[in-house]
Each structure stands twice: as structure tokens, then as C-alpha cells.
Design a protein around this motif. Structure first.
Motif, PDB file in Angstrom:
ATOM      1  N   MET B  40       5.718  46.790  73.808  1.00 50.60           N
ATOM      2  CA  MET B  40       6.098  45.428  73.395  1.00 50.60           C
ATOM      3  C   MET B  40       6.644  44.631  74.584  1.00 50.60           C
ATOM      4  O   MET B  40       6.344  43.448  74.748  1.00 50.60           O
ATOM      5  CB  MET B  40       7.177  45.495  72.312  1.00 50.60           C
ATOM      6  N   ALA B  41       7.477  45.300  75.380  1.00 51.88           N
ATOM      7  CA  ALA B  41       8.094  44.614  76.532  1.00 51.88           C
ATOM      8  C   ALA B  41       7.023  44.087  77.474  1.00 51.88           C
ATOM      9  O   ALA B  41       7.132  43.000  78.046  1.00 51.88           O
ATOM     10  CB  ALA B  41       9.039  45.569  77.261  1.00 51.88           C
ATOM     11  N   LYS B  42       5.960  44.882  77.635  1.00 45.58           N
ATOM     12  CA  LYS B  42       4.888  44.503  78.561  1.00 45.58           C
ATOM     13  C   LYS B  42       4.000  43.415  77.970  1.00 45.58           C
ATOM     14  O   LYS B  42       3.633  42.463  78.644  1.00 45.58           O
ATOM     15  CB  LYS B  42       4.051  45.762  78.866  1.00 45.58           C
ATOM     16  N   GLY B  49       5.319  35.698  72.681  1.00 51.13           N
ATOM     17  CA  GLY B  49       6.307  36.260  71.765  1.00 51.13           C
ATOM     18  C   GLY B  49       7.597  36.616  72.485  1.00 51.13           C
ATOM     19  O   GLY B  49       7.727  36.428  73.694  1.00 51.13           O
ATOM     20  N   THR B  50       8.541  37.128  71.714  1.00 51.94           N
ATOM     21  CA  THR B  50       9.845  37.489  72.262  1.00 51.94           C
ATOM     22  C   THR B  50      10.085  38.975  72.104  1.00 51.94           C
ATOM     23  O   THR B  50      10.034  39.497  70.985  1.00 51.94           O
ATOM     24  CB  THR B  50      10.966  36.722  71.530  1.00 51.94           C
ATOM     25  N   PHE B  51      10.319  39.648  73.228  1.00 53.64           N
ATOM     26  CA  PHE B  51      10.800  41.030  73.202  1.00 53.64           C
ATOM     27  C   PHE B  51      12.228  41.012  73.700  1.00 53.64           C
ATOM     28  O   PHE B  51      12.513  40.432  74.743  1.00 53.64           O
ATOM     29  CB  PHE B  51       9.964  41.927  74.126  1.00 53.64           C
ATOM     30  N   LEU B  52      13.120  41.639  72.953  1.00 55.48           N
ATOM     31  CA  LEU B  52      14.492  41.694  73.437  1.00 55.48           C
ATOM     32  C   LEU B  52      15.076  43.076  73.200  1.00 55.48           C
ATOM     33  O   LEU B  52      15.031  43.590  72.075  1.00 55.48           O
ATOM     34  CB  LEU B  52      15.344  40.630  72.722  1.00 55.48           C
ATOM     35  N   GLN B  53      15.545  43.690  74.285  1.00 58.40           N
ATOM     36  CA  GLN B  53      16.283  44.938  74.128  1.00 58.40           C
ATOM     37  C   GLN B  53      17.731  44.578  73.890  1.00 58.40           C
ATOM     38  O   GLN B  53      18.406  44.062  74.775  1.00 58.40           O
ATOM     39  CB  GLN B  53      16.137  45.834  75.348  1.00 58.40           C
ATOM     40  N   ALA B  54      18.190  44.814  72.680  1.00 61.14           N
ATOM     41  CA  ALA B  54      19.541  44.419  72.284  1.00 61.14           C
ATOM     42  C   ALA B  54      20.576  45.369  72.888  1.00 61.14           C
ATOM     43  O   ALA B  54      20.226  46.395  73.467  1.00 61.14           O
ATOM     44  CB  ALA B  54      19.646  44.412  70.768  1.00 61.14           C
ATOM     45  N   GLU B  55      21.843  45.023  72.726  1.00 60.12           N
ATOM     46  CA  GLU B  55      22.906  45.877  73.260  1.00 60.12           C
ATOM     47  C   GLU B  55      23.185  47.069  72.366  1.00 60.12           C
ATOM     48  O   GLU B  55      23.880  47.999  72.757  1.00 60.12           O
ATOM     49  CB  GLU B  55      24.179  45.058  73.506  1.00 60.12           C
ATOM     50  N   SER B  56      22.667  47.042  71.153  1.00 55.39           N
ATOM     51  CA  SER B  56      22.858  48.164  70.228  1.00 55.39           C
ATOM     52  C   SER B  56      21.879  48.012  69.081  1.00 55.39           C
ATOM     53  O   SER B  56      21.288  46.949  68.898  1.00 55.39           O
ATOM     54  CB  SER B  56      24.287  48.169  69.663  1.00 55.39           C
ATOM     55  N   GLU B  57      21.774  49.051  68.279  1.00 52.71           N
ATOM     56  CA  GLU B  57      20.930  48.982  67.090  1.00 52.71           C
ATOM     57  C   GLU B  57      21.469  47.959  66.101  1.00 52.71           C
ATOM     58  O   GLU B  57      20.704  47.275  65.419  1.00 52.71           O
ATOM     59  CB  GLU B  57      20.852  50.352  66.409  1.00 52.71           C
ATOM     60  N   VAL B  58      22.807  47.889  66.005  1.00 52.94           N
ATOM     61  CA  VAL B  58      23.412  46.957  65.048  1.00 52.94           C
ATOM     62  C   VAL B  58      23.048  45.522  65.419  1.00 52.94           C
ATOM     63  O   VAL B  58      22.686  44.699  64.571  1.00 52.94           O
ATOM     64  CB  VAL B  58      24.950  47.142  65.001  1.00 52.94           C
ATOM     65  N   ALA B  59      23.099  45.224  66.711  1.00 52.46           N
ATOM     66  CA  ALA B  59      22.710  43.882  67.162  1.00 52.46           C
ATOM     67  C   ALA B  59      21.237  43.641  66.881  1.00 52.46           C
ATOM     68  O   ALA B  59      20.845  42.574  66.389  1.00 52.46           O
ATOM     69  CB  ALA B  59      23.002  43.740  68.658  1.00 52.46           C
ATOM     70  N   ALA B  60      20.399  44.638  67.182  1.00 52.76           N
ATOM     71  CA  ALA B  60      18.952  44.459  67.014  1.00 52.76           C
ATOM     72  C   ALA B  60      18.596  44.116  65.573  1.00 52.76           C
ATOM     73  O   ALA B  60      17.825  43.187  65.318  1.00 52.76           O
ATOM     74  CB  ALA B  60      18.209  45.725  67.450  1.00 52.76           C
ATOM     75  N   ILE B  61      19.184  44.824  64.602  1.00 49.25           N
ATOM     76  CA  ILE B  61      18.788  44.580  63.209  1.00 49.25           C
ATOM     77  C   ILE B  61      19.291  43.213  62.752  1.00 49.25           C
ATOM     78  O   ILE B  61      18.646  42.547  61.937  1.00 49.25           O
ATOM     79  CB  ILE B  61      19.268  45.718  62.260  1.00 49.25           C
ATOM     80  N   ASN B  62      20.417  42.772  63.299  1.00 51.12           N
ATOM     81  CA  ASN B  62      20.892  41.441  62.911  1.00 51.12           C
ATOM     82  C   ASN B  62      20.065  40.331  63.560  1.00 51.12           C
ATOM     83  O   ASN B  62      19.941  39.237  62.997  1.00 51.12           O
ATOM     84  CB  ASN B  62      22.384  41.308  63.196  1.00 51.12           C
ATOM     85  N   MET B  63      19.481  40.605  64.720  1.00 47.94           N
ATOM     86  CA  MET B  63      18.518  39.660  65.298  1.00 47.94           C
ATOM     87  C   MET B  63      17.263  39.586  64.415  1.00 47.94           C
ATOM     88  O   MET B  63      16.696  38.516  64.213  1.00 47.94           O
ATOM     89  CB  MET B  63      18.136  40.110  66.711  1.00 47.94           C
ATOM     90  N   VAL B  64      16.870  40.742  63.880  1.00 44.71           N
ATOM     91  CA  VAL B  64      15.740  40.763  62.942  1.00 44.71           C
ATOM     92  C   VAL B  64      16.065  39.897  61.723  1.00 44.71           C
ATOM     93  O   VAL B  64      15.234  39.097  61.258  1.00 44.71           O
ATOM     94  CB  VAL B  64      15.413  42.211  62.512  1.00 44.71           C
ATOM     95  N   TYR B  65      17.282  40.062  61.222  1.00 39.63           N
ATOM     96  CA  TYR B  65      17.755  39.276  60.068  1.00 39.63           C
ATOM     97  C   TYR B  65      17.589  37.776  60.361  1.00 39.63           C
ATOM     98  O   TYR B  65      17.046  37.011  59.548  1.00 39.63           O
ATOM     99  CB  TYR B  65      19.230  39.649  59.828  1.00 39.63           C
TER     100      TYR B  65
END
Lengths: 177, 351
Positions: B40-42, B49-65
Motif C-alpha cells: 500500500m505504501a508503495k 490515495g492516502t497511505f498512513l502508518q499511524a502511531e498505534s493501532e488505536v490511532a489507525a482504527i480511529n482514522m478509519v472511523y
């Protein structure tokens, strides 16, 4: 159907060899699967991949009884020797592995693959020598398709080594032990 | 015939997601799904599109939200411990009736566990994970082609039902390579408009609100009942399964994902020896294909649930066969995978 295991140290190119074979199998219309070991055992320990080439749809991608086994280090021989089907073949890099195969119900080919590659200028390409021999024994995929697959799969940064890889495939294919 | 690619499951899933309109990916690395995020990053920036490696899983799922609330096709992926961290957010997304796709490339647990293939997150995926009365659509592919096809379906059904969908694979499926074909990328403008999305009113319509907090119990119960009406439709229309040799089977093996292929290899061996053995392979884990178990339990004397766990789906098999058939379990856990010979032996033992 052929079931193969290619095993050695991480960094010897065993996963790449497997990918070249699986890709060539796909190109000639076979069903194929390629299953790598992954995780901490890759560092310093053994890396391996399990390949199936079949005319039928592939059920389990796990190879428990290989027809042909390539081993490029001693731990891999120890781990997989007993798994080879009776009547199958073990291809041993005799530079990395000084021991002999103990079983007497399998065919064994000893190839100084690392030495052959070194004599040609780069001892890292022993995996291609071993792959060439496997292709000759298996008689399932023409050598030209393996060579094309190698060209299609080699990374851009190593593209200048493609001809050398092919030379090593051919020297393995033509090796008479 | 479409061009065939030899790809790892993780990479093929990422490619399929982008071809099916995924334009936002938020994740955090974890073995054995990291190649998915790397792919995805590549590739994501190349299609806008947007690929973002979040600082944690909790952050990532809230970005999905957030992205789901704004109407985007959005995905996150992880492996078992990471999905546990995301479970709070998944509950919020389900409560807000938002579509998204969550990938779990399952590894051995509990805890940090190991990194080899497992199926011990079945309960988490199908019975909850997060808190509250909610369900995920859960797809369990057994091959890389099916993984690609179900990725398309997961995005489609998530949008259709405004519900999070999960693709549940295992480490083996993520890491292995098989030939795969892709359909052409979809035209994003061809997707139905999401009238509920919070995209700005431009002073032309009423505000849309995304929320999961309802302090009035009357209102909250009403919403839960409405959501369960949606789930009832899903349970009626969406179960998927594959059956092999079940018509005359005296013993039916039930297995999903990659281990179902090992089971099928075992069944083929036993059929040649004259054993009347068949397979039911659930493709959706929720909704569970209840009707076929109900039907087959009228003729098959025994069921054997084969899983990479200590026994989870077997409880659904027991529930849906309603005591008519004997239900047995055979599993390996912690990243161990049974060989076809092991399954053959177990079937012979109980047949």
C-alpha cells in the motif's frame, strides 16, 4: 504433481529459486503454490520454501513428503532428509554440506554448487546451479521457461546479473556427478 | 484470459483493495501481514490515495472511523494482537453504522503469542471482539484468488449494509504465493452516493451526524433493534459456503481458510479408500451458513470441525446441527498446522 522443498540459510536465495520455479510453472499453464517459512528462523537458521506444481487444483499447499529436496546447509538436511518420498531425490550442495545422505531409498545428487558459482566469479549464485539440476531431474518445466521466469523475477538492482544467473542454471542443468 | 500474477496473499489483497476503490489505508506494522501495508505504501500514492502508518493501532482504527464517516472506501489491516487493540474502534464504527474493511491475518495467541498461522480469533471476529451488540461481516478465503474476490465483495457489502466487514486470513495465506487474476479497477464515480456521509453541507442540506453515544436508553434500544433488523437481512441473504462430497457423506468435515485445503486433501485420500466423507467449508464465518448444517445434520451421522485453534467454530457447528449429529473437534494451535495425514488418521479414528 511435483512437491518440492528448497532449503538453506537465509540469504542463499532459496526463496528466489522457489519463486522462479513456481512462476515458470504458472507460465506453462500449471497450478502452482509457493509457501515460505517466515519469521525469526530466517536469521542465521534455516529458510525454506515449499512448492507444488500440479495439473489438478492444489489442495494443501503444505509439502510434507517432497519428491525433490534441495538442501544448501546441514541444518536443512537434518530437518528434511527423512521427509523425502521413497524413490525421490535429494540435491545436496557438497561444499556447504560435507556429510552424506544416510537414506538408501532415495536418489542423491551431490553438486559443488557454491564452488561452480565461485569458479565463474560469484559464489552467491549456487542457488541457480542447484535449481538447474532440479529442473533437469524433474523434467516438468523446460529450461527455457525457467530462464524466462528468472529474467521476469530478478530485481531491477540485480538485472545485470541475469545472464550470469542463466549461465549458472545451465551449468547445474548439464552437471554430471 | 486475464493476465495471471504470482503474488503473496498480503500483496494480492492490497492490490485488490485499490482496484475496488480503496483510497485510504491506515495501519501499523505487525507480522505476518506487513507486506500488505508495504505494498500500500508503495502503490497508494500513485493512484492519488492516502497511505498512513499511524502511531498505534488505536490511532489507525480511529482514522478509519473518520475516513469511513466521510464516505471513503477505507481499509486497515493487522494481525491478532493488533486487532485486539483496534476492537474498541471497531465497536464504535459498527455503532455508527459505517462501512470499512478490516483485515486480520491471524497469528497464534493469546497475548503476543507467536507469528505462525492460526485461526484462534474466530470468537473475536464472529462473536464480538469489542463491546456491545454488534456484528461484522466476516469473510474467510482459502486461496489467494478467493482472497482477491472476497476483498471486492467485502467493500461492496460493507457499503451496501453500512457495516464493517472483516477479511480473516491466516499467516499462511498472507505469506504464500499462488497465481491470481484481477478484474479491472472500478470507476469510483460509478459507486452509489453516500448521502449520510459528513462531507460538508455547503448550506444546501441538513447536517449529517456520525455518532455512537446515545444517553437515552429508549433511543439506544431503538437503534440496536434497527441494527438487528439489518443483521437479520444479512443472515438471510449473505451466508456463503462450499460443499464437497456431502450428498452421501456419513462424516462431514468442516473447516475454513487454508486448513480447509489440508482437510480436502485428506478427504480425497479417504474417498479413494471408500470412506464416505465430505466437506462443508464456510466462506462467511458471520453470517454463519446455518441452514446447510441444519440440512446436512439430517443425513450425516458425524461432524468433525478441523481448526487451527483449541476449538472455536466447533461451537457454531454444535449449535447448527442441533444435537442430531455427533460433533467432534480436531485442532492444532499456537501456529502448528496439521498435515493431511494427521487429519486422515483422526477421521479414521472417529469414523
Amino acid at each position: 504433481m511435483y512437491e518440492l522443498i528448497i532449503a538453506g540459510f537465509g540469504g542463499q536465495g532459496v526463496l528466489f529459486s522457489g519463486k522462479v520455479i513456481a512462476h515458470a510453472g504458472m507460465d506453462i499453464g500449471k497450478n502452482v503454490s509457493w509457501l515460505p517459512s517466515y519469521g525469526p528462523e530466517m536469521r542465521g537458521g534455516t529458510a525454506n520454501c515449499q512448492i507444488i506444481i500440479s495439473d489438478e487444483p492444489i489442495g494443501s499447499p503444505i509439502v510434507t513428503r517432497p519428491d525433490i529436496l534441495i538442501v544448501m546447509n546441514k541444518p536443512s538436511l537434518d530437518k528434511f532428509e527423512d521427509s523425502v518420498k521413497p524413490g525421490g531425490t535429494i540435491i545436496v550442495d557438497s561444499i556447504y554440506i560435507e556429510d552424506k545422505v544416510k537414506r538408501d531409498d532415495v536418489n542423491v545428487v551431490y553438486i559443488p554448487a557454491k564452488q561452480i558459482a565461485a569458479d565463474n566469479g560469484d559464489d552467491r549464485l549456487g542457488n541457480m546451479v542447484m535449481t538447474g539440476k532440479l529442473i533437469e531431474i524433474m523434467k516438468e518445466i523446460p529450461l527455457k521457461d525457467i530462464e524466462q521466469s528468472m529474467r521476469d523475477n530478478i530485481s531491477k538492482s540485480k538485472a545485470d546479473l541475469a545472464d550470469f544467473n542463466i549461465k549458472m542454471l545451465e551449468s547445474g542443468y548439464n552437471f554430471k556427478g | 484470459m486475464a493476465k495471471k500474477f504470482l503474488m503473496k496473499g498480503n500483496e494480492a489483497l492490497a492490490e485488490a483493495a485499490m482496484r475496488n476503490g480503496c483510497r485510504f489505508f491506515f495501519g501499523y506494522p505487525i507480522t505476518p501481514q506487513t507486506e500488505l501495508a508495504a505494498y500500500m505504501a508503495k502503490k497508494m500514492p500513485k493512484i492519488g490515495g492516502t497511505f498512513l502508518q499511524a502511531e498505534s493501532e488505536v490511532a489507525a482504527i480511529n482514522m478509519v472511523y473518520g475516513a469511513a464517516g466521510a464516505g471513503a472506501r477505507v481499509m486497515t489491516s493487522s494481525s491478532s494482537p493488533g486487532i485486539s487493540l483496534k476492537s474498541e474502534g471497531i465497536s464504535y464504527i459498527a455503532a455508527a453504522d459505517l462501512p470499512c474493511v478490516i483485515v486480520n491475518i491471524v497469528r497464534g495467541g493469546p497475548g503476543l503469542g507467536g507469528i505462525q498461522a492460526a485461526q484462534s480469533d474466530y470468537f473475536q471476529a464472529t462473536k464480538g471482539g469489542g463491546h456491545g451488540d454488534y456484528r461484522l461481516l466476516v469473510y474467510a478465503p482459502a486461496s489467494i484468488q478467493e482472497l482477491v474476490d472476497l476483498t471486492a465483495k467485502a467493500f461492496e457489502k460493507a457499503d451496501e449494509y453500512r457495516n464493517p466487514a472483516m477479511i480473516m486470513g491466516d499467516g499462511m495465506l498472507g505469506q504464500m504465493m499462488e497465481p491470481v487474476e484481477f478484474s479491472e479497477p472500478i470507476d469510483l464515480s460509478s459507486l452509489p452516493e453516500k448521502e449520510w456521509a459528513t462531507t460538508g453541507t455547503e448550506m444546501k442540506r441538513k447536517k449529517n451526524i456520525i455518532n455512537s453515544l446515545y444517553l437515552s436508553p429508549e433511543e439506544l434500544e431503538y437503534l440496536n433493534i434497527k441494527r438487528y433488523e439489518k443483521y437479520a437481512v444479512i443472515k438471510e441473504k449473505e451466508p456463503m459456503y462450499e460443499e464437497v462430497y456431502t450428498e452421501d457423506a456419513e462424516l462431514i468435515v468442516t473447516a475454513y481458510g487454508t486448513v480447509s485445503r489440508v482437510a480436502l486433501s485428506a478427504i480425497n485420500i479417504l474417498r479413494e479408500e471408500g470412506y464416505k466423507v465430505g466437506l462443508i467449508r464456510p466462506i462467511t464465518l458471520w453470517p454463519f451458513p446455518e441452514k446447510i448444517f441444519d440440512e446436512r445434520s439430517k443425513t450425516a451421522k458425524k461432524f468433525l470441525s478441523v481448526e487451527l485453534s483449541m476449538g472455536q467454530m466447533v461451537e457454531d457447528v454444535e449449535r447448527c446441527t442441533k444435537g442430531r449429529s455427533e460433533v467432534h473437534f480436531f485442532g492444532r494451535s499456537g501456529g502448528m498446522v496439521p498435515g493431511k495425514e494427521d487429519i486422515v488418521e483422526e477421521i479414521k479414528r472417529i469414523y
